[in-house]
Structures are given as C-alpha cells and as structure tokens.
Design a protein around this motif. Structure first.
Motif, PDB file in Angstrom:
ATOM      1  N   LEU A  37       0.859  -1.180   0.000  1.00  0.00           N
ATOM      2  CA  LEU A  37       0.000   0.000   0.000  1.00  0.00           C
ATOM      3  C   LEU A  37       0.900   1.236   0.000  1.00  0.00           C
ATOM      4  O   LEU A  37       1.156   1.838   1.034  1.00  0.00           O
ATOM      5  CB  LEU A  37      -0.931  -0.006   1.215  1.00  0.00           C
ATOM      6  N   THR A  38       1.374   1.597  -1.178  1.00  0.00           N
ATOM      7  CA  THR A  38       2.253   2.753  -1.326  1.00  0.00           C
ATOM      8  C   THR A  38       1.415   4.019  -1.432  1.00  0.00           C
ATOM      9  O   THR A  38       0.187   3.969  -1.561  1.00  0.00           O
ATOM     10  CB  THR A  38       3.100   2.607  -2.597  1.00  0.00           C
ATOM     11  N   LYS A  39       2.071   5.162  -1.439  1.00  0.00           N
ATOM     12  CA  LYS A  39       1.358   6.431  -1.602  1.00  0.00           C
ATOM     13  C   LYS A  39       0.680   6.494  -2.960  1.00  0.00           C
ATOM     14  O   LYS A  39      -0.402   7.064  -3.111  1.00  0.00           O
ATOM     15  CB  LYS A  39       2.323   7.603  -1.433  1.00  0.00           C
ATOM     16  N   GLU A  40       1.329   5.879  -3.966  1.00  0.00           N
ATOM     17  CA  GLU A  40       0.752   5.875  -5.310  1.00  0.00           C
ATOM     18  C   GLU A  40      -0.530   5.037  -5.342  1.00  0.00           C
ATOM     19  O   GLU A  40      -1.544   5.428  -5.948  1.00  0.00           O
ATOM     20  CB  GLU A  40       1.760   5.322  -6.326  1.00  0.00           C
ATOM     21  N   LEU A  58      -2.421   4.343  -2.753  1.00  0.00           N
ATOM     22  CA  LEU A  58      -3.412   5.070  -1.961  1.00  0.00           C
ATOM     23  C   LEU A  58      -4.053   6.180  -2.790  1.00  0.00           C
ATOM     24  O   LEU A  58      -5.273   6.389  -2.745  1.00  0.00           O
ATOM     25  CB  LEU A  58      -2.775   5.644  -0.708  1.00  0.00           C
ATOM     26  N   HIS A  59      -3.245   6.878  -3.569  1.00  0.00           N
ATOM     27  CA  HIS A  59      -3.765   7.951  -4.426  1.00  0.00           C
ATOM     28  C   HIS A  59      -4.806   7.401  -5.394  1.00  0.00           C
ATOM     29  O   HIS A  59      -5.877   8.001  -5.605  1.00  0.00           O
ATOM     30  CB  HIS A  59      -2.615   8.605  -5.192  1.00  0.00           C
ATOM     31  N   ASP A  60      -4.517   6.234  -5.989  1.00  0.00           N
ATOM     32  CA  ASP A  60      -5.451   5.634  -6.941  1.00  0.00           C
ATOM     33  C   ASP A  60      -6.746   5.211  -6.241  1.00  0.00           C
ATOM     34  O   ASP A  60      -7.842   5.368  -6.793  1.00  0.00           O
ATOM     35  CB  ASP A  60      -4.808   4.420  -7.617  1.00  0.00           C
ATOM     36  N   LEU A  61      -6.624   4.675  -5.034  1.00  0.00           N
ATOM     37  CA  LEU A  61      -7.805   4.256  -4.288  1.00  0.00           C
ATOM     38  C   LEU A  61      -8.662   5.463  -3.897  1.00  0.00           C
ATOM     39  O   LEU A  61      -9.894   5.436  -4.002  1.00  0.00           O
ATOM     40  CB  LEU A  61      -7.397   3.473  -3.036  1.00  0.00           C
ATOM     41  N   LEU A  62      -8.003   6.529  -3.461  1.00  0.00           N
ATOM     42  CA  LEU A  62      -8.734   7.745  -3.105  1.00  0.00           C
ATOM     43  C   LEU A  62      -9.487   8.302  -4.303  1.00  0.00           C
ATOM     44  O   LEU A  62     -10.614   8.801  -4.183  1.00  0.00           O
ATOM     45  CB  LEU A  62      -7.767   8.797  -2.550  1.00  0.00           C
ATOM     46  N   GLN A  63      -8.865   8.207  -5.465  1.00  0.00           N
ATOM     47  CA  GLN A  63      -9.513   8.684  -6.692  1.00  0.00           C
ATOM     48  C   GLN A  63     -10.802   7.905  -6.950  1.00  0.00           C
ATOM     49  O   GLN A  63     -11.829   8.479  -7.322  1.00  0.00           O
ATOM     50  CB  GLN A  63      -8.551   8.525  -7.878  1.00  0.00           C
ATOM     51  N   ILE A  64     -10.746   6.593  -6.717  1.00  0.00           N
ATOM     52  CA  ILE A  64     -11.932   5.755  -6.897  1.00  0.00           C
ATOM     53  C   ILE A  64     -13.030   6.173  -5.920  1.00  0.00           C
ATOM     54  O   ILE A  64     -14.198   6.338  -6.302  1.00  0.00           O
ATOM     55  CB  ILE A  64     -11.574   4.265  -6.690  1.00  0.00           C
ATOM     56  N   PHE A  65     -12.662   6.364  -4.641  1.00  0.00           N
ATOM     57  CA  PHE A  65     -13.662   6.738  -3.636  1.00  0.00           C
ATOM     58  C   PHE A  65     -14.344   8.064  -3.999  1.00  0.00           C
ATOM     59  O   PHE A  65     -15.563   8.191  -3.927  1.00  0.00           O
ATOM     60  CB  PHE A  65     -13.016   6.861  -2.256  1.00  0.00           C
ATOM     61  N   HIS A  66     -13.525   9.033  -4.394  1.00  0.00           N
ATOM     62  CA  HIS A  66     -14.065  10.353  -4.707  1.00  0.00           C
ATOM     63  C   HIS A  66     -14.945  10.319  -5.959  1.00  0.00           C
ATOM     64  O   HIS A  66     -15.978  10.993  -6.019  1.00  0.00           O
ATOM     65  CB  HIS A  66     -12.928  11.363  -4.863  1.00  0.00           C
ATOM     66  N   GLU A  67     -14.542   9.551  -6.952  1.00  0.00           N
ATOM     67  CA  GLU A  67     -15.335   9.448  -8.174  1.00  0.00           C
ATOM     68  C   GLU A  67     -16.683   8.788  -7.915  1.00  0.00           C
ATOM     69  O   GLU A  67     -17.717   9.257  -8.407  1.00  0.00           O
ATOM     70  CB  GLU A  67     -14.563   8.656  -9.234  1.00  0.00           C
ATOM     71  N   ASN A 102      -5.569   2.550   8.311  1.00  0.00           N
ATOM     72  CA  ASN A 102      -4.610   1.839   9.159  1.00  0.00           C
ATOM     73  C   ASN A 102      -3.524   1.319   8.224  1.00  0.00           C
ATOM     74  O   ASN A 102      -3.641   0.238   7.657  1.00  0.00           O
ATOM     75  CB  ASN A 102      -5.304   0.688   9.898  1.00  0.00           C
ATOM     76  N   TRP A 103      -2.482   2.132   8.054  1.00  0.00           N
ATOM     77  CA  TRP A 103      -1.482   1.842   7.033  1.00  0.00           C
ATOM     78  C   TRP A 103      -0.726   0.540   7.302  1.00  0.00           C
ATOM     79  O   TRP A 103      -0.461  -0.243   6.390  1.00  0.00           O
ATOM     80  CB  TRP A 103      -0.489   3.012   6.941  1.00  0.00           C
ATOM     81  N   ALA A 104      -0.379   0.305   8.539  1.00  0.00           N
ATOM     82  CA  ALA A 104       0.412  -0.886   8.869  1.00  0.00           C
ATOM     83  C   ALA A 104      -0.292  -2.171   8.448  1.00  0.00           C
ATOM     84  O   ALA A 104       0.335  -3.101   7.934  1.00  0.00           O
ATOM     85  CB  ALA A 104       0.707  -0.918  10.361  1.00  0.00           C
ATOM     86  N   GLN A 105      -1.596  -2.225   8.647  1.00  0.00           N
ATOM     87  CA  GLN A 105      -2.351  -3.427   8.303  1.00  0.00           C
ATOM     88  C   GLN A 105      -3.111  -3.294   6.982  1.00  0.00           C
ATOM     89  O   GLN A 105      -3.854  -4.204   6.594  1.00  0.00           O
ATOM     90  CB  GLN A 105      -3.325  -3.772   9.430  1.00  0.00           C
ATOM     91  N   ALA A 106      -2.934  -2.169   6.289  1.00  0.00           N
ATOM     92  CA  ALA A 106      -3.554  -1.926   4.976  1.00  0.00           C
ATOM     93  C   ALA A 106      -5.067  -2.090   5.017  1.00  0.00           C
ATOM     94  O   ALA A 106      -5.673  -2.668   4.108  1.00  0.00           O
ATOM     95  CB  ALA A 106      -2.936  -2.841   3.923  1.00  0.00           C
ATOM     96  N   VAL A 107      -5.677  -1.580   6.088  1.00  0.00           N
ATOM     97  CA  VAL A 107      -7.139  -1.605   6.219  1.00  0.00           C
ATOM     98  C   VAL A 107      -7.656  -0.181   6.064  1.00  0.00           C
ATOM     99  O   VAL A 107      -7.139   0.752   6.681  1.00  0.00           O
ATOM    100  CB  VAL A 107      -7.579  -2.196   7.567  1.00  0.00           C
ATOM    101  N   ILE A 108      -8.684  -0.037   5.238  1.00  0.00           N
ATOM    102  CA  ILE A 108      -9.224   1.285   4.906  1.00  0.00           C
ATOM    103  C   ILE A 108     -10.714   1.333   5.220  1.00  0.00           C
ATOM    104  O   ILE A 108     -11.460   0.415   4.856  1.00  0.00           O
ATOM    105  CB  ILE A 108      -8.995   1.603   3.415  1.00  0.00           C
ATOM    106  N   GLN A 109     -11.124   2.393   5.905  1.00  0.00           N
ATOM    107  CA  GLN A 109     -12.534   2.618   6.189  1.00  0.00           C
ATOM    108  C   GLN A 109     -12.973   3.871   5.447  1.00  0.00           C
ATOM    109  O   GLN A 109     -12.354   4.926   5.570  1.00  0.00           O
ATOM    110  CB  GLN A 109     -12.757   2.787   7.691  1.00  0.00           C
ATOM    111  N   VAL A 110     -14.049   3.757   4.674  1.00  0.00           N
ATOM    112  CA  VAL A 110     -14.542   4.879   3.872  1.00  0.00           C
ATOM    113  C   VAL A 110     -15.996   5.157   4.241  1.00  0.00           C
ATOM    114  O   VAL A 110     -16.839   4.256   4.213  1.00  0.00           O
ATOM    115  CB  VAL A 110     -14.461   4.589   2.360  1.00  0.00           C
ATOM    116  N   THR A 111     -16.289   6.404   4.569  1.00  0.00           N
ATOM    117  CA  THR A 111     -17.664   6.834   4.770  1.00  0.00           C
ATOM    118  C   THR A 111     -17.997   7.863   3.692  1.00  0.00           C
ATOM    119  O   THR A 111     -17.130   8.639   3.268  1.00  0.00           O
ATOM    120  CB  THR A 111     -17.875   7.456   6.162  1.00  0.00           C
ATOM    121  N   PHE A 112     -19.230   7.854   3.265  1.00  0.00           N
ATOM    122  CA  PHE A 112     -19.672   8.754   2.195  1.00  0.00           C
ATOM    123  C   PHE A 112     -20.686   9.735   2.776  1.00  0.00           C
ATOM    124  O   PHE A 112     -21.793   9.353   3.171  1.00  0.00           O
ATOM    125  CB  PHE A 112     -20.267   7.939   1.048  1.00  0.00           C
ATOM    126  N   ASN A 113     -20.272  10.995   2.858  1.00  0.00           N
ATOM    127  CA  ASN A 113     -21.047  12.017   3.551  1.00  0.00           C
ATOM    128  C   ASN A 113     -21.711  12.992   2.588  1.00  0.00           C
ATOM    129  O   ASN A 113     -21.255  13.203   1.462  1.00  0.00           O
ATOM    130  CB  ASN A 113     -20.143  12.789   4.514  1.00  0.00           C
TER     131      ASN A 113
END
Length: 340
Positions: A279-282, A284-293, A307-318
């Motif tokens: 889970l590199t910054k690159e 993460l950037h691609d994943l964030l782009q997906i969430f925002h789109e 949670n970067w160490a365990q590569a777990v991501i929580q996304v809420t849509f507000n």
C-alpha cells in the motif's frame, strides 16, 4: 491452560506453584523457593498471565535470610480480604453469564463473541487505574488497558474451552512506545493466531466494528507490534484474517470500485483490506480517486480512515465535505490520529 508455567525451569515452577497457592488463599505472606529478584518478578507476572482470576494483586515485596532456601513473599493486595471475596463472586458470576451466551457456538463464533463484547463494552482507561490492568476493569467497570483487556479475553476463552495465552511486548522509546503492550494468541481449528482486541477497540468508533487485528499471522502482527518478551506459539497462517475470510480483502481496483459504488448507493460505511501489493502512496492515491469518483456520482464526499500498517481502509460517504478527508489511524493505546 497454564502456558507460561510450561516455559519455566523446575525451580521456577516450584516458585510458580508456591505463588499460586499463596494468592489463592489470600495469604498476607508465604514462602517461595529463592530466586533472584528479576526471576521472582517474572514468575509472579507469569502466574498472573496464566491465571487472570488473580485480579486482586498487582505487586509484591519479599524478604529473606542469607542462608535460607526460601524468600518470604509479601503480595500487595489492592482490596481488603472481604472485598476480594465479594469481587471474586461477582467476577465468577460475570464470566459464567457471558460464557453461557456463547457456549453453543463453534470456536470461531466464540472468538468473535469475545472480541465483539470487548469492543462494544470496554473503554480505554486513560487514567490507568490499578484495576484496569486486571479483569475487574473490563468485566466489572467497563474500562481497561491492554493488560486488563488481554486478561479478560483469556479468562473468557478459558471459560469457553478455547486455548489462549497472553503475549507481551516491551517498550521502545525510540518509536515513542513508552509501555509494554499485551494481546492474545489464540488457537482456532488447531492453528494459532494473534488477536489484539485493544487495538481493534481503539479503531472501532460507534457502530463500525473493526477487525484489523483479528486472527493475524506473525508476519502481519509484527508490522506494528514490537517483538514479544517471552516466546509464544508461532502463528503462521494468514488465511484466516477476518477481512480475507469475509471476502473484504481486495487485490484489484475494479473490485474496490464495485464495492465503493454499492456502499455509496446504500449509504453504508465500506471497510476493507488491500492486498494488491504494498500500500504505497501511489496506490493510496489511486484508491482515493476511486472513492471520490464514486461518491461524486451521488453528490457525496468520501472520508477515509487508514490503518497503514495493516492496509485496512474505512470509507464513509457524507453529504457534506469534511475538513479531514484522510485520517491516518494509529492503532494503539494513545488513540492518536493524524491527517494527511
């Protein structure tokens, strides 16, 4: 299930049993085979790791004569004798009541029950009261620190017939880790796993239960845990990690996009594990782009906890844009988060 007893020398085992007998009888003092001070302290600590029911003692003193083969141990009790007996009855009733709720479940379901009980009912005690290091904190007062939480997990596992021990790691001032940390190693289906209910408790907020530290292998847990002080069984299986078993562990962007779209439409929080390489910054950037789109399609905004160490991501849509769109979660007892 006295795991640490079996790791001791014969002389240390004699001291272990003497301490166990003395603490069980609530003796004000009792003889123990003579060991060096550090050895005595380690054995005393291991007795209390193996037997969380000794919640009423947290320290000791000792005295001896130069030519004696024993030392006189003087335990420090944090309650009066009458109060200890009263608390013992309450703790025994509490453990039995909880165990009855899960006694017909299979091993995995019992483990999940215990984890969820801790995460739903125990709050971290920032004041670190003496009883928060023992089962009476989490099970009696609803508060605890890692040691008390790990002991509560163990005594519930013991009551439900699940093999469990407590792992302890040391402090590391260079990493700003000021204290020892405790969690559990548990055996499910004949295999050993790491279970850190304290870290999941830290991450979980409100209705969103987290399982970032549920059935981890050695490789996974030591990404953000220090090495253990005393050896525990090797945990080699990484396939029973919670998110992987629940099919919430993804390797492809298209799968993340599909599930993000579903979460936006249903108004649900999306929690998943990324295992498509580091889970590199690159990435993460691609994943964030997906969430925002995907959020934008429904005129919403994505807020991400990572949670970067365990590569777990929580996304809420507000409905509204929040000030902190990406939060770095530091899963530990400091309950610390950073914005990136």
């Amino acid at each position: 299930m006295a795991y640490y007893y079996n790791q001791l020398t014969k002389q240390q085992q004699k001291a272990y049993y003497a301490m166990k007998a003395g603490l069980e009888s609530l003796a004000p003092s009792f003889p123990v085979p003579r060991l060096e001070g550090r050895e005595l302290a380690d054995v005393y600590f291991k007795v209390r790791l193996d037997h969380p029911q000794f919640f009423y003692t947290v320290n000791f003193k000792y005295q001896y004569y130069e030519d004696s083969e024993n030392v006189e141990m003087i335990p420090e009790y944090i309650f009066t004798k009458n109060k200890i007996v009263e608390h013992q009855k309450a703790m025994d009733a509490r453990v039995k009541k909880l165990a009855r709720q899960a006694e017909k479940m299979n091993e995995r379901e019992k483990e999940l029950f215990i984890h969820d009980f801790i995460c739903q009912n125990v709050h971290y005690d920032k004041l670190k009261k003496p009883y928060s290091h023992e089962i009476i904190g989490p099970l009696g007062q609803g508060v605890g620190v890692c040691e008390g939480i790990a002991k509560a997990v163990k005594i519930l596992c013991d009551a439900l017939g699940i093999w469990c021990t407590i792992a302890v790691s040391d402090a590391n001032p260079e990493k700003n880790i000021k204290y020892r940390h405790a969690w559990n190693v548990i055996r499910i289906g004949g295999k050993y796993y790491h279970l850190d209910a304290t870290f999941d408790n830290t991450l979980g907020r409100g209705e969103h239960m987290r399982y970032d530290y549920f059935n981890l292998s050695d490789k996974q847990i030591f990404r953000d845990h220090e090495p253990v002080i005393w050896k525990v069984p090797a945990c080699e299986d990484g396939d029973s990690f919670y998110y992987k078993e629940k099919k919430l562990s993804f390797t492809k962007y298209e799968d993340v996009r599909k599930r993000s779209s579903q979460a936006v439409k249903k108004g649900k929080t999306f929690i998943f594990h990324w295992r498509g390489g580091y889970l590199t910054k690159e990435v993460l950037h691609d994943l964030l782009q997906i969430f925002h789109e995907e959020a934008a399609k429904k005129e919403k905004f994505a807020c991400v906890s990572l949670n970067w160490a365990q590569a777990v991501i929580q996304v809420t849509f507000n409905e509204q844009l929040t000030e902190q769109q990406v939060i770095m979660e530091d899963a530990n007892e400091r309950e610390h988060c950073e914005t990136i």
